[in-house]
Write a protein that holds these residues in place. Structure first.
Motif, PDB file in Angstrom:
ATOM      1  N   ASN A 262       0.826  -1.227   0.000  1.00  0.00           N
ATOM      2  CA  ASN A 262       0.000   0.000   0.000  1.00  0.00           C
ATOM      3  C   ASN A 262       0.850   1.262   0.000  1.00  0.00           C
ATOM      4  OD1 ASN A 262      -1.691  -2.096   0.616  1.00  0.00           O
ATOM      5  ND2 ASN A 262      -2.705  -1.080   2.303  1.00  0.00           N
ATOM      6  N   ARG A 263       2.077   1.167   0.459  1.00  0.00           N
ATOM      7  CA  ARG A 263       2.927   2.353   0.636  1.00  0.00           C
ATOM      8  C   ARG A 263       3.836   2.541  -0.573  1.00  0.00           C
ATOM      9  NH1 ARG A 263       4.224   0.848   6.862  1.00  0.00           N
ATOM     10  NH2 ARG A 263       2.212   1.521   7.659  1.00  0.00           N
ATOM     11  N   ASP A 264       3.323   3.221  -1.570  1.00  0.00           N
ATOM     12  CA  ASP A 264       4.131   3.492  -2.748  1.00  0.00           C
ATOM     13  C   ASP A 264       4.994   4.732  -2.514  1.00  0.00           C
ATOM     14  OD1 ASP A 264       2.366   5.639  -2.973  1.00  0.00           O
ATOM     15  OD2 ASP A 264       1.225   4.738  -4.604  1.00  0.00           O
ATOM     16  N   ASP A 265       5.826   5.047  -3.478  1.00  0.00           N
ATOM     17  CA  ASP A 265       6.753   6.169  -3.335  1.00  0.00           C
ATOM     18  C   ASP A 265       6.026   7.496  -3.143  1.00  0.00           C
ATOM     19  OD1 ASP A 265       8.918   4.496  -3.514  1.00  0.00           O
ATOM     20  OD2 ASP A 265       9.257   4.853  -5.653  1.00  0.00           O
ATOM     21  N   ILE A 266       4.882   7.643  -3.781  1.00  0.00           N
ATOM     22  CA  ILE A 266       4.119   8.891  -3.654  1.00  0.00           C
ATOM     23  C   ILE A 266       3.635   9.085  -2.217  1.00  0.00           C
ATOM     24  CG2 ILE A 266       2.013  10.093  -4.378  1.00  0.00           C
ATOM     25  CD1 ILE A 266       2.423   8.691  -7.151  1.00  0.00           C
ATOM     26  N   LYS A 267       3.113   8.031  -1.599  1.00  0.00           N
ATOM     27  CA  LYS A 267       2.648   8.119  -0.210  1.00  0.00           C
ATOM     28  C   LYS A 267       3.802   8.407   0.742  1.00  0.00           C
ATOM     29  CE  LYS A 267      -1.506   5.316  -0.354  1.00  0.00           C
ATOM     30  NZ  LYS A 267      -2.230   4.198   0.236  1.00  0.00           N
ATOM     31  N   LYS A 268       4.930   7.756   0.523  1.00  0.00           N
ATOM     32  CA  LYS A 268       6.094   7.962   1.384  1.00  0.00           C
ATOM     33  C   LYS A 268       6.589   9.402   1.285  1.00  0.00           C
ATOM     34  CE  LYS A 268       7.482   3.207   0.560  1.00  0.00           C
ATOM     35  NZ  LYS A 268       8.470   2.335  -0.093  1.00  0.00           N
ATOM     36  N   GLU A 269       6.669   9.909   0.055  1.00  0.00           N
ATOM     37  CA  GLU A 269       7.132  11.282  -0.151  1.00  0.00           C
ATOM     38  C   GLU A 269       6.152  12.290   0.451  1.00  0.00           C
ATOM     39  OE1 GLU A 269       7.972  14.203  -3.914  1.00  0.00           O
ATOM     40  OE2 GLU A 269       8.616  12.115  -4.088  1.00  0.00           O
ATOM     41  N   LYS A 270       4.872  12.049   0.276  1.00  0.00           N
ATOM     42  CA  LYS A 270       3.844  12.938   0.827  1.00  0.00           C
ATOM     43  C   LYS A 270       3.922  12.969   2.351  1.00  0.00           C
ATOM     44  CE  LYS A 270      -1.106  13.848   0.474  1.00  0.00           C
ATOM     45  NZ  LYS A 270      -2.392  13.347  -0.037  1.00  0.00           N
ATOM     46  N   CYS A 271       4.143  11.811   2.962  1.00  0.00           N
ATOM     47  CA  CYS A 271       4.263  11.741   4.412  1.00  0.00           C
ATOM     48  C   CYS A 271       5.459  12.560   4.895  1.00  0.00           C
ATOM     49  CB  CYS A 271       4.394  10.279   4.855  1.00  0.00           C
ATOM     50  SG  CYS A 271       4.396  10.069   6.643  1.00  0.00           S
ATOM     51  N   LEU A 272       6.612  12.398   4.239  1.00  0.00           N
ATOM     52  CA  LEU A 272       7.800  13.177   4.624  1.00  0.00           C
ATOM     53  C   LEU A 272       7.572  14.677   4.432  1.00  0.00           C
ATOM     54  CD1 LEU A 272      10.990  11.269   3.401  1.00  0.00           C
ATOM     55  CD2 LEU A 272      10.082  11.481   5.713  1.00  0.00           C
ATOM     56  N   GLU A 273       6.922  15.056   3.346  1.00  0.00           N
ATOM     57  CA  GLU A 273       6.643  16.478   3.106  1.00  0.00           C
ATOM     58  C   GLU A 273       5.784  17.066   4.220  1.00  0.00           C
ATOM     59  OE1 GLU A 273       4.927  16.868  -0.781  1.00  0.00           O
ATOM     60  OE2 GLU A 273       6.820  16.420  -1.790  1.00  0.00           O
ATOM     61  N   LYS A 274       4.754  16.336   4.627  1.00  0.00           N
ATOM     62  CA  LYS A 274       3.878  16.840   5.686  1.00  0.00           C
ATOM     63  C   LYS A 274       4.589  16.886   7.038  1.00  0.00           C
ATOM     64  CE  LYS A 274      -0.539  15.875   3.579  1.00  0.00           C
ATOM     65  NZ  LYS A 274      -1.888  15.378   3.782  1.00  0.00           N
ATOM     66  N   ILE A 275       5.400  15.887   7.329  1.00  0.00           N
ATOM     67  CA  ILE A 275       6.206  15.912   8.563  1.00  0.00           C
ATOM     68  C   ILE A 275       7.132  17.117   8.534  1.00  0.00           C
ATOM     69  CG2 ILE A 275       8.077  14.740   9.805  1.00  0.00           C
ATOM     70  CD1 ILE A 275       6.704  12.075   9.007  1.00  0.00           C
ATOM     71  N   GLY A 276       7.762  17.353   7.383  1.00  0.00           N
ATOM     72  CA  GLY A 276       8.655  18.500   7.227  1.00  0.00           C
ATOM     73  C   GLY A 276       7.941  19.823   7.454  1.00  0.00           C
ATOM     74  N   GLU A 277       6.735  19.960   6.938  1.00  0.00           N
ATOM     75  CA  GLU A 277       5.952  21.183   7.131  1.00  0.00           C
ATOM     76  C   GLU A 277       5.661  21.421   8.616  1.00  0.00           C
ATOM     77  OE1 GLU A 277       2.383  21.002   4.781  1.00  0.00           O
ATOM     78  OE2 GLU A 277       3.506  20.675   2.930  1.00  0.00           O
ATOM     79  N   ILE A 278       5.282  20.364   9.317  1.00  0.00           N
ATOM     80  CA  ILE A 278       4.978  20.484  10.751  1.00  0.00           C
ATOM     81  C   ILE A 278       6.215  20.935  11.515  1.00  0.00           C
ATOM     82  CG2 ILE A 278       4.368  19.171  12.827  1.00  0.00           C
ATOM     83  CD1 ILE A 278       2.624  17.382  10.900  1.00  0.00           C
ATOM     84  N   LEU A 279       7.355  20.295  11.251  1.00  0.00           N
ATOM     85  CA  LEU A 279       8.586  20.638  11.960  1.00  0.00           C
ATOM     86  C   LEU A 279       9.093  22.029  11.567  1.00  0.00           C
ATOM     87  CD1 LEU A 279      10.388  17.174  11.777  1.00  0.00           C
ATOM     88  CD2 LEU A 279       9.268  18.214  13.773  1.00  0.00           C
ATOM     89  N   LYS A 280       8.955  22.379  10.301  1.00  0.00           N
ATOM     90  CA  LYS A 280       9.384  23.707   9.826  1.00  0.00           C
ATOM     91  C   LYS A 280       8.555  24.809  10.501  1.00  0.00           C
ATOM     92  CE  LYS A 280      11.537  26.260   6.646  1.00  0.00           C
ATOM     93  NZ  LYS A 280      12.925  26.567   6.789  1.00  0.00           N
ATOM     94  N   ASN A 281       7.247  24.586  10.620  1.00  0.00           N
ATOM     95  CA  ASN A 281       6.384  25.572  11.281  1.00  0.00           C
ATOM     96  C   ASN A 281       6.734  25.734  12.752  1.00  0.00           C
ATOM     97  OD1 ASN A 281       4.942  26.184   8.970  1.00  0.00           O
ATOM     98  ND2 ASN A 281       3.346  24.686   9.387  1.00  0.00           N
ATOM     99  N   LYS A 282       7.164  24.658  13.398  1.00  0.00           N
ATOM    100  CA  LYS A 282       7.490  24.714  14.816  1.00  0.00           C
ATOM    101  C   LYS A 282       8.848  25.362  15.066  1.00  0.00           C
ATOM    102  CE  LYS A 282       7.873  23.888  19.187  1.00  0.00           C
ATOM    103  NZ  LYS A 282       7.665  25.065  19.987  1.00  0.00           N
ATOM    104  N   PHE A 283       9.863  24.924  14.311  1.00  0.00           N
ATOM    105  CA  PHE A 283      11.240  25.331  14.625  1.00  0.00           C
ATOM    106  C   PHE A 283      11.791  26.427  13.721  1.00  0.00           C
ATOM    107  CE2 PHE A 283      10.835  20.916  16.126  1.00  0.00           C
ATOM    108  CZ  PHE A 283      11.082  21.135  17.464  1.00  0.00           C
ATOM    109  N   ASN A 284      11.224  26.617  12.533  1.00  0.00           N
ATOM    110  CA  ASN A 284      11.638  27.666  11.608  1.00  0.00           C
ATOM    111  C   ASN A 284      13.133  27.605  11.276  1.00  0.00           C
ATOM    112  OD1 ASN A 284      11.051  29.755   9.879  1.00  0.00           O
ATOM    113  ND2 ASN A 284      11.461  31.332  11.409  1.00  0.00           N
ATOM    114  N   VAL A 285      13.622  26.409  11.020  1.00  0.00           N
ATOM    115  CA  VAL A 285      15.010  26.195  10.604  1.00  0.00           C
ATOM    116  C   VAL A 285      15.009  25.192   9.456  1.00  0.00           C
ATOM    117  CG1 VAL A 285      16.031  26.668  12.874  1.00  0.00           C
ATOM    118  CG2 VAL A 285      15.365  24.325  12.279  1.00  0.00           C
TER     119      VAL A 285
END
Length: 126
Positions: free
Chosen positions: A84-107
């Protein structure tokens, strides 16, 4: 007493783990509740994007001394590889995790993911 446990999981069982390394001087002023809110968002993202079970999600925060890297937050996402976990899902998950962390730490953030495709996991409980 040391206990070595060998788990034999089915391919569809899910066990994601996110380890976040943070520059130790970056977020010492944040209170625990703020990190709880971030962690809640991260777990929601992982459960949705990787179709993971909430109870199996593990997030570990590690304060580190990051001397030479321009990335002050580094994350490693490990999860069981499923069809079920294709490359698109994996990349989308990392992008969303990155957005959350970027909004919190701004680095600058660096994230990597690792799919575990072996059905045998060895774990040690101490």
């Amino acid at each position: 007493i040391y206990q070595l446990i060998i788990f034999n999981y089915k391919w569809n069982q899910i066990m994601p783990s996110l380890i976040i390394y943070i520059e130790e001087n970056l977020d010492r002023n944040a209170n625990f509740t703020e990190l709880e809110d971030v962690e809640h968002k991260l777990i929601q993202t992982i459960t949705k994007e990787l179709e993971a079970k909430k109870d199996n999600c593990q997030i570990v925060w590690i304060y580190s001394k990051i001397l030479t890297s321009k990335y002050k937050v580094f994350g490693e996402l490990k999860f069981r590889d499923t069809k079920n976990r294709d490359d698109i899902k994996k990349e989308k998950c990392l992008e969303k995790i990155g957005e959350i962390l970027k909004n919190k730490f701004n680095v600058k953030i660096r994230l990597r993911s690792f799919a575990i495709n072996d059905s045998l996991i060895t774990a040690l409980d101490l």
